[in-house]
Design an enzyme around this catalytic site. Structure first.
Site, PDB file in Angstrom:
ATOM      1  N   GLU A  30       0.756  -1.004  -0.066  1.00 35.01           N
ATOM      2  CA  GLU A  30       0.168  -0.194   0.150  1.00 35.01           C
ATOM      3  C   GLU A  30       0.833   1.062   0.000  1.00 35.01           C
ATOM      4  O   GLU A  30       1.410   1.653   0.996  1.00 35.01           O
ATOM      5  CB  GLU A  30      -0.758   0.109   0.958  1.00 35.01           C
ATOM      6  CG  GLU A  30      -2.080   1.107   1.197  1.00 35.01           C
ATOM      7  CD  GLU A  30      -1.957   2.302   1.805  1.00 35.01           C
ATOM      8  OE1 GLU A  30      -1.423   3.113   0.970  1.00 35.01           O
ATOM      9  OE2 GLU A  30      -2.127   2.192   3.009  1.00 35.01           O
ATOM     10  N   CYS A  64      -2.077   9.204   3.129  1.00 36.08           N
ATOM     11  CA  CYS A  64      -1.861   8.469   1.612  1.00 36.08           C
ATOM     12  C   CYS A  64      -3.227   8.983   0.740  1.00 36.08           C
ATOM     13  O   CYS A  64      -2.790   8.962  -0.467  1.00 36.08           O
ATOM     14  CB  CYS A  64      -1.581   7.058   1.674  1.00 36.08           C
ATOM     15  SG  CYS A  64      -2.855   5.962   2.398  1.00 36.08           S
TER      16      CYS A  64
END
Length: 475
Positions: free
Chosen positions: A249, A283
């Site tokens: 990720e 993010c």
């Protein structure tokens, strides 16, 4: 009192005892909170050995046992949320309400995995020969090595740990050295919940050394990493060289498309609130704002006005809405984004300079009129610096949204079903949020495409990374 720092290996909390240590610093006050012990090679060998030994029994454990432990961890997280959240605010910087909210939300992750680990089903494949039985089994992959980041220290760690343990794997996790208290609290919760020794090991230390040592070890069969694209590519390459499964990720540069039929006031206020969450160190934070020219001036005025109201300060102050940047090196990085934007024609309409005084404080900053090739439009800022540019054509703005190698999350504001459908199908990202912010729930997929990652750390897809498929045919 700040969390007591240690390694957690084979069910034991291991303090410094002559090991090299690293100071943990409060980003708001520059106060040294504690000394974090760095793992030696012998510590890593013990963690690997205990993980391998524990896997032999844990892989055979009842899903009911795994579920019970995860449920206990969920309850302990809720019971200890205030204390854990305060420590997160001290070492990471986010406002206390955000930190406590992160811990409470993570209890849901543990609960969800507690339920889903009881539903890891295989299947029967009808055979061509009536005397043959064909079975598909899903089994735990083995010892996992995980690397979790500092921006959501409780959330990102417990996602990986809950998935691995729920699947029947054992796991060695290297948490963030700059914000270690959350992972220490997780280790304590699993310890208190009765997790057998060796199923979870926590180590700290030099990131390149630890990642290289663990990934190269033949004991480790799977890795999970959350962090930057550059580091993720290095770890994925190393994992690939040793034929090890990986879940990545990685970073993004999330486009925001605000169309002229959107609820402008609502979009501006919601985006301002969401952008300053965790000081933009998220993010999936909205980072490239494209606003239709017909509503551009109105949106910009509302957006800037909302950001002007944001109170920046120490996260322990109940009035604070945005805390400091977590790392001191991030402050000059924000300044570099601003300087580069101005060199590319950008105009600073809000903020732009570090706030005076002690601490890593950089205000919400809005920049307009900058070009597509500027640093701010091509690199993830991971902070509260925001570019806002106009667009006029839907196809063109979708092309701009897709022209970078990232594809983690995206945001669309429109009241047109046709436009929403066109954007949802046209934008290249793992997650598309239309008129709201709905990612990162335990039951929904969380992952990116292109350079933003491999696999998912949410939804039923989570367990795919921790299980292997075995086909059994029998006559």
């Amino acid at each position: 009192m700040y969390e007591k720092l240690a390694l957690y290996i084979n069910g034991q909390f291991v303090e410094a005892n002559g090991r090299e240590t690293m100071p943990v610093v409060n980003p708001a006050t520059q106060e040294v909170l504690g000394q974090l012990p760095m793992a030696t090679q012998a510590d890593l060998d013990l963690a690997l050995e205990s993980s391998a030994k524990a896997f032999e029994s844990w892989k055979k454990s009842s899903p009911m046992q795994r579920s019970e432990i995860l449920r206990k961890v969920a309850q302990l997280s809720r019971d200890r949320a205030q204390e854990i959240g305060r420590n997160i605010t001290q070492d990471m910087g986010k406002p206390l309400a955000e930190a406590v909210g992160e811990v409470v939300a993570c209890a849901d992750h543990a609960d969800w995995h507690a339920e889903e680990c009881r539903r890891i089903y295989g299947r029967i494949v009808p055979a061509r020969n009536p005397d043959v039985r064909q079975m598909v089994l899903r089994e735990p992959i083995g010892v996992c090595a995980a690397f979790s980041p500092w921006n959501f220290p409780y959330n990102q760690a417990i996602r990986k740990i809950s998935a691995a343990i729920g699947a029947g794997c054992t796991i060695i996790l290297k948490g963030p050295e700059t914000a270690p208290s959350a992972v220490m609290a997780i280790a304590q919760a699993f310890h208190d919940a009765g997790l057998p020794p060796g199923v979870l090991n926590i180590v700290w230390g030099d990131p390149p050394f630890i990642s290289d040592y663990l990934i190269r070890s033949p004991i480790v069969r799977k890795i999970s990493f959350t962090g930057s694209v550059a580091v993720g590519k290095q770890l994925a390459a190393l994992a690939g060289a040793h034929m090890k499964r990986s879940t990545m990720e990685l970073g993004g540069h999330s486009p925001v498309l605000v169309f002229d039929d959107a609820d402008v006031d609502r979009a501006a206020k919601q985006l301002a609130t969401f952008k300053v969450r965790n000081a933009g160190q998220v993010c999936v934070s909205p980072t490239r704002f494209y606003v239709h020219k017909n509503i551009y001036d109105r949106f910009l005025a509302e957006f800037v006005d909302a950001l002007k109201q944001v109170r920046v300060g120490n996260g322990l102050d109940p009035e604070t809405q945005m805390g400091p940047l977590a790392n001191q090196r991030s402050v000059p990085r924000m300044a570099k984004f601003v300087e580069n934007a101005m060199q590319h024609g950008g105009k600073v309409v809000l903020g732009g300079e570090k706030l005076e005084g002690i601490g890593n404080f950089f205000p919400p900053t809005v920049i307009t009129d900058l070009s597509e090739d500027s640093m701010l439009m091509t690199e993830e800022p991971f902070g509260p610096v925001i570019p806002v540019v106009p667009f006029s054509d839907t196809d063109e703005v979708i092309r701009k949204a897709n022209h970078l190698p990232f594809g983690l999350s995206s945001y669309v504001f429109t009241n047109s079903l046709q436009t929403a459908h066109q954007a949802a199908t046209g934008i290249e990202s793992g997650m598309v949020n239309i008129n709201h912010f709905g990612s990162a729930l335990p039951e929904t997929p969380f992952g990116g495409v292109k350079d933003s990652g491999i696999g998912s750390e949410g939804g039923t897809e989570t367990f795919d990374g921790y299980l292997v498929t075995k086909f059994v045919t029998q006559i």
